[in-house]
Design a protein around this motif. Structure first.
Motif, PDB file in Angstrom:
ATOM      1  N   UNK A 196       1.100  -1.138  -0.112  1.00 49.64           N
ATOM      2  CA  UNK A 196       0.207  -0.055   0.066  1.00 49.64           C
ATOM      3  C   UNK A 196       0.975   1.259  -0.092  1.00 49.64           C
ATOM      4  N   UNK A 197       1.989   1.322   0.806  1.00 49.01           N
ATOM      5  CA  UNK A 197       3.007   2.281   0.885  1.00 49.01           C
ATOM      6  C   UNK A 197       3.470   2.585  -0.545  1.00 49.01           C
ATOM      7  N   UNK A 198       3.873   1.416  -1.375  1.00 51.62           N
ATOM      8  CA  UNK A 198       4.435   1.618  -2.378  1.00 51.62           C
ATOM      9  C   UNK A 198       3.615   2.133  -3.657  1.00 51.62           C
ATOM     10  N   UNK A 199       2.308   1.820  -3.473  1.00 51.79           N
ATOM     11  CA  UNK A 199       1.249   2.477  -4.474  1.00 51.79           C
ATOM     12  C   UNK A 199       0.981   3.640  -4.224  1.00 51.79           C
ATOM     13  N   UNK A 200       1.016   4.221  -2.931  1.00 52.09           N
ATOM     14  CA  UNK A 200       0.930   5.564  -2.651  1.00 52.09           C
ATOM     15  C   UNK A 200       1.946   6.480  -3.034  1.00 52.09           C
ATOM     16  N   UNK A 201       3.223   5.870  -2.849  1.00 56.14           N
ATOM     17  CA  UNK A 201       4.403   6.829  -2.874  1.00 56.14           C
ATOM     18  C   UNK A 201       5.043   6.782  -4.454  1.00 56.14           C
ATOM     19  N   UNK A 202       4.690   5.500  -4.937  1.00 54.37           N
ATOM     20  CA  UNK A 202       5.171   5.287  -6.377  1.00 54.37           C
ATOM     21  C   UNK A 202       4.126   4.744  -7.355  1.00 54.37           C
ATOM     22  N   UNK A 203       3.098   5.573  -7.697  1.00 49.32           N
ATOM     23  CA  UNK A 203       1.972   5.006  -8.209  1.00 49.32           C
ATOM     24  C   UNK A 203       2.332   4.753  -9.771  1.00 49.32           C
ATOM     25  N   UNK A 204       3.567   5.230 -10.139  1.00 43.03           N
ATOM     26  CA  UNK A 204       4.013   5.190 -11.544  1.00 43.03           C
ATOM     27  C   UNK A 204       4.495   3.748 -11.760  1.00 43.03           C
ATOM     28  N   UNK A 205       5.068   3.058 -10.612  1.00 40.86           N
ATOM     29  CA  UNK A 205       5.501   1.924 -10.752  1.00 40.86           C
ATOM     30  C   UNK A 205       4.574   0.669 -10.359  1.00 40.86           C
ATOM     31  N   UNK A 206       3.330   1.094 -10.049  1.00 36.54           N
ATOM     32  CA  UNK A 206       2.451  -0.158  -9.665  1.00 36.54           C
ATOM     33  C   UNK A 206       1.025  -0.228 -10.516  1.00 36.54           C
ATOM     34  N   UNK A 207       1.117  -1.137 -11.191  1.00 40.07           N
ATOM     35  CA  UNK A 207      -0.565  -1.413 -11.963  1.00 40.07           C
ATOM     36  C   UNK A 207      -1.798  -1.569 -10.901  1.00 40.07           C
ATOM     37  N   UNK A 208      -1.490  -2.574 -10.265  1.00 39.16           N
ATOM     38  CA  UNK A 208      -2.515  -3.208  -9.282  1.00 39.16           C
ATOM     39  C   UNK A 208      -1.573  -3.645  -7.998  1.00 39.16           C
ATOM     40  N   UNK A 209      -2.406  -3.203  -6.879  1.00 33.37           N
ATOM     41  CA  UNK A 209      -1.747  -3.880  -5.688  1.00 33.37           C
ATOM     42  C   UNK A 209      -2.885  -4.737  -4.965  1.00 33.37           C
ATOM     43  N   UNK A 210      -2.785  -6.054  -4.577  1.00 30.85           N
ATOM     44  CA  UNK A 210      -3.524  -6.671  -3.772  1.00 30.85           C
ATOM     45  C   UNK A 210      -3.124  -6.698  -2.563  1.00 30.85           C
ATOM     46  N   UNK A 211      -3.732  -6.387  -1.380  1.00 30.31           N
ATOM     47  CA  UNK A 211      -3.245  -6.150   0.113  1.00 30.31           C
ATOM     48  C   UNK A 211      -4.216  -7.233   0.705  1.00 30.31           C
ATOM     49  N   UNK A 212      -3.461  -8.248   0.829  1.00 29.33           N
ATOM     50  CA  UNK A 212      -3.974  -9.429   1.611  1.00 29.33           C
ATOM     51  C   UNK A 212      -3.903  -8.917   3.317  1.00 29.33           C
ATOM     52  N   UNK A 213      -4.927  -8.716   3.979  1.00 24.98           N
ATOM     53  CA  UNK A 213      -5.313  -8.506   5.338  1.00 24.98           C
ATOM     54  C   UNK A 213      -4.141  -7.676   5.956  1.00 24.98           C
ATOM     55  N   UNK A 214      -3.987  -6.435   5.712  1.00 25.82           N
ATOM     56  CA  UNK A 214      -2.947  -5.523   6.284  1.00 25.82           C
ATOM     57  C   UNK A 214      -3.388  -5.521   7.755  1.00 25.82           C
ATOM     58  N   UNK A 215      -2.588  -5.198   8.673  1.00 25.38           N
ATOM     59  CA  UNK A 215      -2.720  -5.116  10.121  1.00 25.38           C
ATOM     60  C   UNK A 215      -2.762  -3.515  10.403  1.00 25.38           C
ATOM     61  N   UNK A 216      -3.486  -2.667   9.544  1.00 23.47           N
ATOM     62  CA  UNK A 216      -3.412  -1.346   9.873  1.00 23.47           C
ATOM     63  C   UNK A 216      -4.330  -0.837  10.719  1.00 23.47           C
ATOM     64  N   UNK A 274      -2.273   5.877   3.235  1.00 20.11           N
ATOM     65  CA  UNK A 274      -2.529   6.992   2.519  1.00 20.11           C
ATOM     66  C   UNK A 274      -3.744   6.760   1.743  1.00 20.11           C
ATOM     67  N   UNK A 275      -5.062   6.639   2.430  1.00 16.56           N
ATOM     68  CA  UNK A 275      -6.177   6.236   1.674  1.00 16.56           C
ATOM     69  C   UNK A 275      -6.760   7.176   0.730  1.00 16.56           C
ATOM     70  N   UNK A 276      -6.463   8.619   0.960  1.00 18.37           N
ATOM     71  CA  UNK A 276      -6.856   9.634   0.046  1.00 18.37           C
ATOM     72  C   UNK A 276      -5.971   9.246  -1.347  1.00 18.37           C
ATOM     73  N   UNK A 277      -4.942   9.098  -1.395  1.00 17.34           N
ATOM     74  CA  UNK A 277      -4.163   8.682  -2.709  1.00 17.34           C
ATOM     75  C   UNK A 277      -4.400   7.519  -3.208  1.00 17.34           C
ATOM     76  N   UNK A 278      -4.645   6.387  -2.457  1.00 18.79           N
ATOM     77  CA  UNK A 278      -5.035   5.218  -2.871  1.00 18.79           C
ATOM     78  C   UNK A 278      -6.602   4.965  -3.414  1.00 18.79           C
ATOM     79  N   UNK A 279      -7.312   5.900  -2.926  1.00 17.42           N
ATOM     80  CA  UNK A 279      -8.772   5.818  -3.411  1.00 17.42           C
ATOM     81  C   UNK A 279      -8.948   6.435  -4.680  1.00 17.42           C
ATOM     82  N   UNK A 280      -7.914   7.183  -5.523  1.00 22.02           N
ATOM     83  CA  UNK A 280      -8.081   7.477  -6.655  1.00 22.02           C
ATOM     84  C   UNK A 280      -8.238   6.673  -7.649  1.00 22.02           C
TER      85      UNK A 280
END
Length: 295
Positions: A107-127, A229-235
């Motif tokens: 999730x951090x990678x997707x928020x910080x470097x969206x250019x490098x990520x097509x899809x992230x599958x987050x399996x049960x993150x302990x946030x 960063x749910x605001x960034x990830x929700x885009x």
């Protein structure tokens, strides 16, 4: 089956061990807690017909040695390591799968470097901080840490597992919600215990068992307290899939996943098994991951 190709990537402060299988689009696979690439050997192998799967040991775990003394783990530093792996092994945008603390890294990678990520599958993150009231869960983490400092690793493992109703006398019980569990026999081996690709469960178990000092001392609390960063990830760019094990229903980790999905205004994806479904149900888990990636 052939052994995976292995490599080591030099990053600031560490050397990252990684394992490559197959061909096709890059699928980066991030284990959780004290675990390493070995626990993901089965799904990595099963998905290598369609993807170039790259599983790795997060810095400080197993074969990814730190250059200096360990400090508290930094999820965004872990994400920088993941970004360097993507750049080194294909350049992205990559598919990313992370489980437990590894899902936090994804999730951090997707928020910080969206250019490098097509899809992230987050399996049960302990946030934990996404819970409406995280105080009880945070107190449990603190209690485990205090037990570790006072009484050592074995006592901390027993306390951690006891909090989640698991049997600390059985090394093959289901995983606890932060990945603080050694791998089951299905990781890289078959039911008869035979090592199928050189990354068998016995070797993985031995490596992971040596990571608990680092996990309890420097990983449990920072991995759980990281707030995505749910605001960034929700885009929607990149696409984020929250994966929840159907056998985790009713557990705190399932409630956390529902809170994350709600924050992202998305429906969670149903995955087989519990927090360690990638080991207990590797074939079904690999199929569910392939569906979630949507390729």
């Amino acid at each position: 089956m052939h052994q995976p190709e292995t490599g080591v990537l030099e990053v600031p402060g560490a050397r990252i061990h990684y394992e490559v299988r197959g061909s096709g689009p890059l699928l980066l696979m991030i284990p959780g807690g004290p675990q390493d690439a070995g626990v993901l050997a089965a799904p990595a192998r099963l998905l290598s017909h369609r993807y170039t799967t790259v599983a790795y040991d997060p810095r400080g775990n197993s074969r990814s040695a730190l250059d200096g003394e360990p400090g508290d783990q930094d999820v965004e530093l872990h994400a920088e390591d993941a970004a360097r792996l993507v750049a080194e092994l294909g350049g992205g945008p990559a598919r990313v799968f992370g489980t437990s603390g590894g899902a936090q890294i994804g999730l951090a990678l997707a928020a910080l470097r969206p250019d490098l990520v097509h899809t992230v599958v987050a399996h049960e993150p302990p946030c934990l901080m996404l819970l409406e009231d995280p105080s009880h869960a945070l107190a449990q983490d603190q209690e485990v840490y205090d037990t570790y400092v006072r009484d050592g690793v074995e006592a901390a493992i027993a306390r951690f597992l006891g909090m989640h109703g698991l049997d600390s006398d059985d090394p093959h019980h289901p995983q606890a919600p932060d990945g603080a569990e050694a791998p089951r026999d299905s990781a890289g081996s078959q039911g008869n215990g035979r090592d199928v690709d050189g990354t068998g469960a016995a070797a993985t178990f031995a490596r992971v068992s040596g990571n608990f000092d680092y996990f309890f001392g420097h990983g449990l609390r920072p991995l759980s307290r990281y707030v995505p960063d749910t605001a960034a990830l929700a885009t929607g760019a990149p696409r984020v899939v929250v994966a929840l094990g159907r056998e985790s229903v009713g557990q705190t980790i399932h409630g956390i996943g529902l809170a994350l999905a709600a924050a992202l205004a998305t429906d969670p994806a149903d995955f087989p098994g519990d927090h360690g479904g990638f080991e207990s149900h590797p074939e079904d888990f690999a199929l569910a991951l392939e569906r979630a990636l949507g390729d």
